[in-house]
Design an enzyme around this catalytic site. Sequence first.
Site, PDB file in Angstrom:
ATOM      1  N   ASP A   1      -3.329   8.370  -1.040  1.00 44.57           N
ATOM      2  CA  ASP A   1      -3.678   7.286  -0.121  1.00 44.57           C
ATOM      3  C   ASP A   1      -5.103   6.800  -0.422  1.00 44.57           C
ATOM      4  OD1 ASP A   1      -3.779   5.627   2.145  1.00 44.57           O
ATOM      5  OD2 ASP A   1      -4.475   7.265   3.439  1.00 44.57           O
TER       6      ASP A   1
ATOM      7  N   GLU B   1       0.069   5.804  12.536  1.00 45.76           N
ATOM      8  CA  GLU B   1      -1.271   5.314  12.836  1.00 45.76           C
ATOM      9  C   GLU B   1      -1.283   3.830  13.175  1.00 45.76           C
ATOM     10  OE1 GLU B   1      -4.007   7.294  10.249  1.00 45.76           O
ATOM     11  OE2 GLU B   1      -5.259   5.495  10.208  1.00 45.76           O
ATOM     12  N   ASP B   2      -0.494   3.053  12.444  1.00 43.54           N
ATOM     13  CA  ASP B   2      -0.624   1.600  12.548  1.00 43.54           C
ATOM     14  C   ASP B   2       0.466   0.910  13.361  1.00 43.54           C
ATOM     15  OD1 ASP B   2      -2.752   1.937  10.954  1.00 43.54           O
ATOM     16  OD2 ASP B   2      -1.866   1.090   9.143  1.00 43.54           O
TER      17      ASP B   2
ATOM     18  N   ASP C   1     -21.741  15.551 -25.238  1.00 43.35           N
ATOM     19  CA  ASP C   1     -20.330  15.303 -25.470  1.00 43.35           C
ATOM     20  C   ASP C   1     -19.835  14.112 -24.686  1.00 43.35           C
ATOM     21  OD1 ASP C   1     -21.036  16.747 -23.310  1.00 43.35           O
ATOM     22  OD2 ASP C   1     -19.643  18.379 -23.650  1.00 43.35           O
TER      23      ASP C   1
ATOM     24  N   HIS D   1       3.352   7.005   5.418  1.00 37.33           N
ATOM     25  CA  HIS D   1       2.125   7.661   5.864  1.00 37.33           C
ATOM     26  C   HIS D   1       1.310   6.875   6.872  1.00 37.33           C
ATOM     27  CE1 HIS D   1      -0.063   5.256   2.832  1.00 37.33           C
ATOM     28  NE2 HIS D   1      -1.102   5.464   3.598  1.00 37.33           N
TER      29      HIS D   1
ATOM     30  N   HIS E   1       0.819  -1.214   0.000  1.00 36.12           N
ATOM     31  CA  HIS E   1       0.000   0.000   0.000  1.00 36.12           C
ATOM     32  C   HIS E   1       0.859   1.274   0.000  1.00 36.12           C
ATOM     33  CE1 HIS E   1      -2.987   2.954   0.960  1.00 36.12           C
ATOM     34  NE2 HIS E   1      -2.536   3.114   2.175  1.00 36.12           N
TER      35      HIS E   1
HETATM   36 MN    MN Z   1      -2.969   4.464   3.970  1.00 30.65          MN
END
Ligand code: MN
Length: 723
Positions: A140, A77-78, A266, A73, A49
Amino acid sequence: MLIGINCLLDAIKYADHSYNIDLITRAFEFAKDCHSCQKRLSGEPYIIHPINVALILINLGMDTNSVVAGLLHDVIEDTKVSKDDISEKFGADIALLVDGVTKLSNVPLYTKEEQHVENIRKMLLAMSKDIRVIVIKLADRLHNMRTALAWSEQKRRDKSLETMEIYAPLAQRLGMRTIKEELEDIALKYLDPVAYEEITQMLQKQELNNSIYLNNETYIEYIEQKVFNKIKNIASNAKINGRLKSHYGIYRKIYINGKDWEEVFDIYAIRVIVNTVSECYNVLGAMHEIFTPIPNRFKDYISTPKPNMYQSLHTTVIGTGGIPFEIQIRTFDMHYIAEYGIAAHWKYKQGVQSDGLEKRLSWIRRIIELQQESDTAEDFMQSIKTDIGSEEVFVFTPNGEVKTLPVGSTIIDFAYSIHSEVGNKMIGGKINGRIAPIETKIKTNQVIEIITTKSANHGPSRNWLKIVKTSEAKHKIKSWFKKEKRAENIQEGMTEIKREFARNNINLTENELQVFLDSIAHRNKFNSIDDFYAAIGYGGIVVSKIMPPIKDAYSKYKNVPTAPRQNQSARSFSNSSGVTVEGIEHCLVNLAKCCNPIPGNSIIGFITRGNGVTVHKTICPNILNTQKDITQLDKFIPVHWTNSPNNKYISSLKILAQNQDNIVAKVTSELANLNITINELNAKFLKNNNVSIVFSIWISHISQLKSITQKLKKITGIISIDS
Ligand code: MN
């Protein structure tokens, strides 16, 4: 592993500016280690990811630090990595970017919706400081949406809706067309699979029909060739490419604007990219020679760029076989900006912030500022959606200054966009020199003039709240009523509450009513019942919306079998927090809901914008986190408990027990014996035949919590008690 650092290095090879490969490799190794035991829902190693997010960023032409932040990123958080760790290893700039896309944890709020709102608010705040945050966030989201099949159906729909309402409009605002269209098309596929499939089929059918006129070419190829032959002598190096319009673009016209398939002119767009602006206009002329233009479909975004920097000439023409299509003509520079928007800035400027960029981003700041005054989470989301998602009109002040407002804005919105005083003192308006009703919707290119009065007593009308479109005007009108009409607001709020309570059969004695309303006011983050009434009065709170939780609270209040409520005077729920702030008298004080401090806890104050001082436990994770940010340090202030034994504080008790002998009733009646009032109770029966009970109770000192715990532990079947 299917995908590794080599993908990144390959992409970098073909990128047209240079990257710090060492740093990127280091970040890759670090992220790989951090996520080593994690898998995606699809079962692949997690690192796939972040690598894909980094790839999207390289393809956008973003700078090294953004790519590194893309790789990192999810580590805060993880995994156990902190912002400081990243700062130490990769520098403060990267740490700020990563932190900006990290969700808040332990948000001290009641509902999921509120937490969600806080996260969006945080993201907007971070992006107002550094726009790269949102580009990373969009990358992300894009990769998550591309791989959304691994999610549950519910999650897919939730994320798709959020993508449609927030992320795609943000990408649009930033001029990032490629990302916007891909996000919209994927989200549409999950939100309305039937329509998506229908559009795919219709497009295929159309393509088949159209090719009847041609031999062996698709319609687009045929038109491309025709255009090329015409312009090869007037624009050397021109690049021509044709495409089908996006699914969502067609969806909007058919399913939202209710047009027939035939009216959707269009579905094809031909793009002609040339070297210079004068070539653009020459090509336009040539196109109108070989194809018949459809009247009123020509737009010159070169002389008047869109607010998101987009520049191009647009015209819709009738082609071979009577098939209409759109032609877009622009230079290579304009093209890059049209595709990548704000990201083009890094490609050209390599990260230097220019004035133009600042100006373009001012709307984000305006949204954030206004949102700090939002009264409810729902309010906030609504205005974000209006402010980010709307199409725009451009109008002029009498001095020729351009104002950009969402489509549907009225003269009142315009007045407030100039200044709150102009809005508050408005008595009329003129459009192109003629008097017009102030609720008239304004249109692009109109000159709007506002007529004001000097009378000091003049103010807006409450009805305007129902007319205006922008959240800016709404907030400004509300805050006028908030400031100027407090007594009136309180009166109005009180009347409305009485009426609603009567309608809902809420019957309380005057004393009970005070206690009950005080706790409701607190729950809604007001410091007193009057503040609560006032907010209802000026329209900050809509009573019908808060009635369901009030009714719940009422039935709990009436049913709690315990609580010698008669003995408890209103004092015990007194709005005074029992905390003094060092050096400040009469300071607005709130107890933080994340850690629920109680007398006896060591505490610290945090100065919040417009909301007084919030008191936290010194060990509150939110405080420990904030203290790491040196720019926040001046917001901390010493606070002390006053000795006010009559004050009651919310605290929680988490009890794990065996599910037997009516254990919940036993615990509640024990609490009743101890004179403890229960604010809220949640029992959850677990599969292993245990029950988890979470109480929120009113107590006056930490020592009380200890004695309660001791008493409760004696009940048979109790496994553990946490507070
Ligand atoms: Mn992510």
